[in-house]
Each structure stands twice: as structure tokens, then as C-alpha cells.
Design a protein around this motif. Structure first.
Motif, PDB file in Angstrom:
ATOM      1  N   PRO A 143     -10.184 -47.976-105.734  1.00 61.40           N
ATOM      2  CA  PRO A 143     -10.573 -46.726-105.084  1.00 61.40           C
ATOM      3  C   PRO A 143      -9.882 -45.534-105.738  1.00 61.40           C
ATOM      4  O   PRO A 143      -8.875 -45.676-106.418  1.00 61.40           O
ATOM      5  CB  PRO A 143     -10.086 -46.917-103.646  1.00 61.40           C
ATOM      6  CG  PRO A 143      -8.935 -47.861-103.770  1.00 61.40           C
ATOM      7  CD  PRO A 143      -9.263 -48.772-104.922  1.00 61.40           C
ATOM      8  N   LYS A 200     -16.152 -47.391-109.301  1.00 60.10           N
ATOM      9  CA  LYS A 200     -17.335 -47.929-108.626  1.00 60.10           C
ATOM     10  C   LYS A 200     -18.584 -47.714-109.480  1.00 60.10           C
ATOM     11  O   LYS A 200     -19.424 -48.609-109.584  1.00 60.10           O
ATOM     12  CB  LYS A 200     -17.528 -47.305-107.252  1.00 60.10           C
ATOM     13  CG  LYS A 200     -18.704 -47.929-106.521  1.00 60.10           C
ATOM     14  CD  LYS A 200     -18.798 -47.525-105.101  1.00 60.10           C
ATOM     15  CE  LYS A 200     -19.961 -48.261-104.435  1.00 60.10           C
ATOM     16  NZ  LYS A 200     -20.110 -47.872-103.044  1.00 60.10           N
ATOM     17  N   ASP A 248     -16.584 -52.609-101.812  1.00 58.73           N
ATOM     18  CA  ASP A 248     -15.545 -51.589-101.592  1.00 58.73           C
ATOM     19  C   ASP A 248     -14.561 -52.078-100.535  1.00 58.73           C
ATOM     20  O   ASP A 248     -14.484 -51.509 -99.450  1.00 58.73           O
ATOM     21  CB  ASP A 248     -16.173 -50.280-101.118  1.00 58.73           C
ATOM     22  CG  ASP A 248     -17.041 -49.643-102.162  1.00 58.73           C
ATOM     23  OD1 ASP A 248     -16.669 -49.688-103.335  1.00 58.73           O
ATOM     24  OD2 ASP A 248     -18.098 -49.101-101.797  1.00 58.73           O
ATOM     25  N   THR A 279      -8.929 -49.901 -99.960  1.00 58.90           N
ATOM     26  CA  THR A 279      -8.806 -48.510 -99.551  1.00 58.90           C
ATOM     27  C   THR A 279      -7.399 -48.025 -99.881  1.00 58.90           C
ATOM     28  O   THR A 279      -6.458 -48.813 -99.930  1.00 58.90           O
ATOM     29  CB  THR A 279      -9.068 -48.315 -98.037  1.00 58.90           C
ATOM     30  OG1 THR A 279      -8.158 -49.134 -97.309  1.00 58.90           O
ATOM     31  CG2 THR A 279     -10.490 -48.669 -97.671  1.00 58.90           C
TER      32      THR A 279
END
Length: 168
Positions: A96, A111, A133, A136
Motif C-alpha cells: 500500500p 497496485k 488489497d 493496510t
């Protein structure tokens, strides 16, 4: 390249980010010269991929991709990376971005690249892998650009966690 990208380059030609030749975001000679040497990497029992050796040209490609939204470079990088994705790989997990980086860019470079790799694997190997995903950012970290390798590792200790939907 695909038909749509060929059409866009005809109407709105792009330039190679390395040599400035008109026609593609990275021309074939520069891709062959600078985006080679792809290899799998492993750190702390995590597997990843390096598209090339990190040098001045690679730094420029990464900078253009991340900071100047040259997201079309992901397709060229994905072609090299897809060859390395092991048959056992079912899911790609992109790193991320910091909230501020996402806010500035409007996208998460890892991504974009992971999605391009998954598409390339589907196209060239006729198999599906997902992009998940599940990571985090759990604490604010410093911008990594000016940090050394050791400082980057220390900066990221405890900086990420898996989300509740993490079922790979």
C-alpha cells in the motif's frame, strides 16, 4: 502494446521516458537494454519480483511511473515480471501507499503494476491470479525516497497490517 495504445500513440504520441524517441512510454531498444534481468526476490519469507537491476535508468523509470503518472510503463514492466510468477502463485499482494502519497498521485503504483502483471499472466500463461488489497498502512511512516536501505527497513517495522478480509 495493444491496439488502443497504438491508436493513442498515433493521435497523441508519447515519448520514451529514457531516450525521448516518439512512439511509446519506453521504446523497444530501451526496454531491451534497461528493463532486463528480472528476478524473483525474497525477504523475510515474503516473495516479490524485481523487474531489473536498480540503476540510474531504473530510477528514472520508477520516478516517471510513480511521480509523473506514466502508468503505461506498467504494461512493459508486467511483461518481464509475469515470466517469473510461479505456477503456485494464486494472489498478488501489492504494497500500500502512504495516505499522503495516494492523495498526491491518485493511485497506488504497486497496485497498478500488480493488476498489469495479473493481466499479463492471464494473457501469456492462460491462468488467473488475483490481486488482493489485504495490506493496510497502520502507522504513519516517513517518505522513503531519501532513506537508505537500512532506514527504509526500520521505517516500515510495524507499519503495515492485514485487513479483516485477509483470506489468501
Amino acid at each position: 502494446m495493444n491496439l488502443f495504445e497504438d491508436f493513442l500513440n498515433l493521435v497523441l504520441p508519447s515519448k520514451c521516458v529514457l531516450c525521448q524517441v516518439v512512439g511509446s512510454s519506453i521504446c523497444v531498444p530501451c526496454q531491451q537494454k534497461h528493463v532486463s534481468g528480472s528476478r524473483a526476490v525474497e525477504r523475510f519469507n515474503l516473495q516479490g519480483f524485481a523487474v531489473c537491476e536498480y540503476n540510474q535508468e531504473a530510477a528514472k523509470l520508477i520516478h516517471e511511473f510513480k511521480e509523473h503518472a506514466a502508468t503505461s510503463l506498467a504494461q512493459q514492466m508486467a511483461q518481464s515480471i509475469a515470466e517469473l510468477v510461479p505456477e503456485s502463485c494464486k494472489t498478488l499482494v501489492p504494497m500500500p501507499s502512504r495516505r499522503q502519497s495516494f492523495s498526491n498521485r491518485g493511485y497506488v503504483p504497486a497496485k497498478v503494476l500488480a493488476v498489469a502483471v495479473a493481466k499479463q499472466v492471464a494473457k501469456s500463461q492462460k491462468r488467473l491470479i488475483t490481486v488482493s488489497d489485504v495490506l493496510t498502512v497502520s502507522k504513519e511512516v516517513e517518505d522513503q525516497a531519501s532513506l537508505s536501505g537500512a532506514e527504509r527497513r526500520n521505517n516500515l517495522i510495524g507499519a503495515m497490517c492485514t485487513s479483516a478480509r485477509a483470506s489468501l
